[in-house]
Write a protein that holds these residues in place. Structure first.
Motif, PDB file in Angstrom:
ATOM      1  N   ALA A  49       0.857  -1.184   0.000  1.00 54.93           N
ATOM      2  CA  ALA A  49       0.000   0.000   0.000  1.00 54.93           C
ATOM      3  C   ALA A  49       0.894   1.234   0.000  1.00 54.93           C
ATOM      4  CB  ALA A  49      -0.901   0.006   1.230  1.00 54.93           C
ATOM      5  N   THR A  50       0.460   2.275  -0.696  1.00 51.80           N
ATOM      6  CA  THR A  50       1.230   3.507  -0.743  1.00 51.80           C
ATOM      7  C   THR A  50       1.183   4.194   0.613  1.00 51.80           C
ATOM      8  OG1 THR A  50       0.792   3.742  -3.088  1.00 51.80           O
ATOM      9  CG2 THR A  50       1.441   5.719  -1.925  1.00 51.80           C
ATOM     10  N   ILE A  51       2.322   4.683   1.061  1.00 52.60           N
ATOM     11  CA  ILE A  51       2.433   5.389   2.338  1.00 52.60           C
ATOM     12  C   ILE A  51       2.264   6.882   2.056  1.00 52.60           C
ATOM     13  CG2 ILE A  51       3.966   5.943   4.262  1.00 52.60           C
ATOM     14  CD1 ILE A  51       5.304   3.178   3.716  1.00 52.60           C
ATOM     15  N   PRO A  52       1.374   7.556   2.783  1.00 60.23           N
ATOM     16  CA  PRO A  52       1.176   8.981   2.504  1.00 60.23           C
ATOM     17  C   PRO A  52       2.421   9.807   2.849  1.00 60.23           C
ATOM     18  CG  PRO A  52      -0.099   8.303   4.435  1.00 60.23           C
ATOM     19  CD  PRO A  52       0.525   7.072   3.860  1.00 60.23           C
ATOM     20  N   GLN A  53       2.563  10.955   2.183  1.00 61.83           N
ATOM     21  CA  GLN A  53       3.670  11.860   2.469  1.00 61.83           C
ATOM     22  C   GLN A  53       3.412  12.616   3.766  1.00 61.83           C
ATOM     23  OE1 GLN A  53       3.486  13.958  -1.252  1.00 61.83           O
ATOM     24  NE2 GLN A  53       5.283  12.876  -2.032  1.00 61.83           N
ATOM     25  N   GLN A  54       2.137  12.874   4.064  1.00 65.89           N
ATOM     26  CA  GLN A  54       1.787  13.513   5.329  1.00 65.89           C
ATOM     27  C   GLN A  54       0.353  13.179   5.693  1.00 65.89           C
ATOM     28  OE1 GLN A  54       2.281  17.689   4.156  1.00 65.89           O
ATOM     29  NE2 GLN A  54       0.119  18.022   4.578  1.00 65.89           N
ATOM     30  N   ILE A  55       0.058  13.273   6.987  1.00 63.65           N
ATOM     31  CA  ILE A  55      -1.290  13.062   7.509  1.00 63.65           C
ATOM     32  C   ILE A  55      -1.535  14.080   8.621  1.00 63.65           C
ATOM     33  CG2 ILE A  55      -1.448  10.588   6.975  1.00 63.65           C
ATOM     34  CD1 ILE A  55      -0.750  10.044   9.905  1.00 63.65           C
ATOM     35  N   THR A  56      -2.806  14.251   8.968  1.00 63.30           N
ATOM     36  CA  THR A  56      -3.168  15.081  10.116  1.00 63.30           C
ATOM     37  C   THR A  56      -3.459  14.151  11.283  1.00 63.30           C
ATOM     38  OG1 THR A  56      -4.121  16.754   8.666  1.00 63.30           O
ATOM     39  CG2 THR A  56      -4.807  16.800  10.974  1.00 63.30           C
ATOM     40  N   ILE A  57      -2.860  14.433  12.439  1.00 64.89           N
ATOM     41  CA  ILE A  57      -3.074  13.616  13.634  1.00 64.89           C
ATOM     42  C   ILE A  57      -3.807  14.481  14.660  1.00 64.89           C
ATOM     43  CG2 ILE A  57      -1.995  12.333  15.511  1.00 64.89           C
ATOM     44  CD1 ILE A  57       0.367  11.843  13.589  1.00 64.89           C
TER      45      ILE A  57
END
Length: 113
Positions: A49-57
């Motif tokens: 699965a592609t890993i996101p470059q950024q996320i909101t936590i």
């Protein structure tokens, strides 16, 4: 022209050594084709699965516990095929590899019946 075929072939001992770049990798699949010189290029990849470059936590109070909720992923969508190693070989070597693989598959099937 008469060529003589030897009745006996001499055996040779092959010694295996590991190059300093040797590594073992898991392979999910293969991608490749022919080079302009007619050699076969075989690239082995691992699929994930592609890993996101950024996320909101966002911290969320859940009763007595604090949990972290992830949202708004930014980055590529889909799956990632990470190329692990590329090989280039002659068609003769590819045919030898095909025979070797068929033998190993047959051996596996014999022992797992």
């Amino acid at each position: 022209m008469n060529k003589e075929t030897p009745n006996e072939y001499k055996s040779v001992t092959a010694h295996y050594i590991k190059n300093e770049l040797f590594r073992t990798v898991y392979v999910s699949g293969v991608y490749g084709g022919f080079t302009p010189e007619g050699l076969l290029n075989v690239n082995f990849f691992t699929e994930r699965a592609t890993i996101p470059q950024q996320i909101t936590i966002t911290p969320i109070q859940d009763g007595q516990r604090l949990r972290l909720e992830e949202s708004n992923p930014v980055g590529k969508q889909g799956i990632t095929r990470e190329l692990q190693v590329g090989t280039v070989m002659s068609i003769q070597q590819a045919q030898a590899l095909q025979i070797w693989l068929a033998d190993k598959i047959e051996e596996f099937n014999r022992f797992n019946q």
